[in-house]
Design a protein around this motif. Structure first.
Motif, short mmCIF file in Angstrom:
data_model
loop_
_atom_site.label_atom_id
_atom_site.label_comp_id
_atom_site.label_asym_id
_atom_site.label_seq_id
_atom_site.Cartn_x
_atom_site.Cartn_y
_atom_site.Cartn_z
N PRO A 1 0.82 -1.22 0.00
CA PRO A 1 0.00 0.00 0.00
C PRO A 1 0.85 1.27 0.00
N TYR B 1 -13.62 -1.18 2.01
CA TYR B 1 -12.29 -1.22 2.61
C TYR B 1 -11.48 -2.36 1.98
N TYR B 2 -10.20 -2.06 1.76
CA TYR B 2 -9.31 -3.02 1.11
C TYR B 2 -8.14 -3.41 2.00
N GLY B 3 -8.32 -3.19 3.31
CA GLY B 3 -7.31 -3.59 4.26
C GLY B 3 -7.35 -2.75 5.52
N LYS C 1 -4.66 -1.57 9.17
CA LYS C 1 -3.36 -1.61 9.84
C LYS C 1 -3.50 -1.10 11.26
N TRP D 1 -3.94 -6.41 3.69
CA TRP D 1 -4.44 -5.66 2.55
C TRP D 1 -4.64 -6.55 1.34
N TRP E 1 -5.54 -11.61 -0.06
CA TRP E 1 -5.40 -10.76 1.13
C TRP E 1 -4.09 -11.10 1.83
N VAL F 1 -7.03 0.63 4.25
CA VAL F 1 -6.53 0.71 2.88
C VAL F 1 -7.69 1.07 1.96
N ASN G 1 -5.31 1.44 -3.15
CA ASN G 1 -4.18 0.82 -2.45
C ASN G 1 -3.37 1.85 -1.67
N LEU H 1 -2.89 3.76 2.17
CA LEU H 1 -3.22 3.75 3.60
C LEU H 1 -3.81 5.09 3.99
#
Length: 417
Positions: A103, A181-183, A185, A291, A299, A369, A373, A375
């Motif tokens: 990301p 949402y794609y991830g 952290k 992500w 993933w 994410v 891509n 953050l």
């Protein structure tokens, strides 16, 4: 009537004499109900042990090297292409994918957790050879501790709605929803909370969620957990989990079933974390990033700074083949009310959020994410505790930690009977 009785009585006499003869000749063999019962239990125990042995054969793969951990674990170095993931019918014959594009906005400093010892098994500096991955060996005792052999390595079936603590699961979480949402952290503070009994646990983790809260729920989960039932001790351990049907028939912890593909030879999923935080003294956290690979859709999981652990193939999922609809961070415990009162199992450090740094447990640098891509900081973090008198949560934001929260608690106390 009397005449009829006299006619039948000789027949009865013969039957009685016959039965007397049988019981006199073989009194033990004929009525040994205890022996039959023992034979039944013996057969049942034999079937149980056969099931365990067959399961261990499937889970524990041949290793080219074994490392003894200070906590008693055996870490097997298994050839990467022989790991459990490739037992999955949709993954048979495959090899691990190449690392994806990371990301944008992710820190890529030269220091790396791959050069640090963050698990007990690797404190000596010994790791698995190139071309292998470290897998914590599952033992017969692990199975014998389980409340259900058939569901060994899986969570119980339950809803995970955050407005309910049914099934004895209680939470203190921060969450975002309403977008794609794609991830996610976070840096997660690591402690060793006290767990009151064998069948309870204490977890601090992040969830990536898609689908409804019915039978089609998809989740990807990672964090640390203390689970005496699963591991036989009270060490905080790095764990992963996944399901595509609300914990019913798919998914499991760590590598206890086929699915997650590991590529890292220095991180053992399910192994104890070291060091850990101490009350009012040194604090230690682990950074986790999950992500979605923009190219292949898998993933990926990163542990620390730039250390790829592996990935969940997108083909395992239904809704998560596309994107997540919710991301959650926080703590979860099981309260089975063994003594007809609230459990004293601790969440986080075992201290309430109001005690702050060095005393309460925390999540910091919370991010998600985005579709491109990248953050992104959280703009709409909400916090929720099922039972704030037992475990609570307080969120905030500052320039150093970004989005963060303190959370946790002792469980049973004067305000949580």
């Amino acid at each position: 009537m009397a005449s009829n009785c006299r006619k039948i009585s000789p027949i009865i006499s013969v039957v009685v004499l016959f039965l007397f003869f049988i019981f006199s000749v073989c009194p033990v063999e004929s009525v040994n109900f205890n022996g039959s019962n023992q034979n039944f239990h013996s057969r049942k125990e034999s079937l149980k042990m056969r099931f365990i042995r067959d399961s261990l054969m499937k889970i524990n793969k041949p290793s080219i090297k074994t490392i003894q951990s200070p906590d008693g674990d055996l870490i097997d170095c298994v050839l990467t292409h022989q790991q459990p993931a490739f037992d999955h019918p949709l993954l048979k014959g495959q090899k691990p994918m190449d690392p994806p594009e990371r990301p944008k906005g992710q820190n890529t400093t030269s220091s790396s957790m791959s050069k640090e010892n963050v698990q007990l098994w690797s404190l000596s500096g010994e790791f698995c050879p190139e071309g292998t991955i470290p897998i914590r060996r599952t033992t017969e005792q692990d199975f014998l501790r389980a409340s259900s052999l058939r569901r060994f390595g899986r969570k119980i079936r339950r809803p995970i709605r955050r407005d309910s603590s049914s099934y004895g699961h209680e939470h203190a979480v921060g969450y975002v929803s309403g977008n794609q949402y794609y991830g996610a952290k976070a840096s997660i503070n690591v402690w060793s909370p006290r767990v009151a009994n064998h069948y309870e646990f204490s977890i601090s983790q992040l969830w990536v969620i898609a689908g409804s809260f019915g039978d089609d729920l998809n989740t990807i989960e990672a964090g640390w957990q203390v689970s005496p039932e699963l591991y036989g001790d009270n060490y905080p351990r790095f764990f992963t989990y996944w399901t595509s049907d609300a914990y019913q028939a798919t998914g499991c912890y760590n590598l206890l079933c086929s699915g997650f593909v590991q590529i890292n030879r220095r991180i053992s999923i399910g192994a104890a974390i070291s060091p850990i935080s101490s009350y009012n003294r040194g604090q230690f956290d682990i950074s986790l990033l999950v992500w979605k690979d923009p190219k292949h859709g898998n993933w990926w999981l990163e542990f620390g700074n730039g250390v790829l652990v592996g990935y969940w193939p997108s083909i395992l999922f239904t809704h998560l083949r596309n994107h997540a609809s919710m991301v959650q961070f926080g703590g979860e415990i099981v309260n089975n009310r063994a003594s007809n009162s609230h459990t004293s199992t601790q969440m986080g450090s075992g201290h309430f959020a109001t005690e702050g740094f060095g005393k309460a447990s925390y999540f910091r640098n919370l991010k998600v994410v985005d579709w491109d891509n990248s953050l992104m900081p959280l703009s709409n973090l909400r916090v929720l505790a099922d039972h704030p008198n037992c475990y609570n949560i307080q969120g905030g934001i500052n320039r150093v930690w970004g989005n963060y929260f303190y959370y946790g608690g002792p469980g049973r106390n004067s305000r949580c009977p």
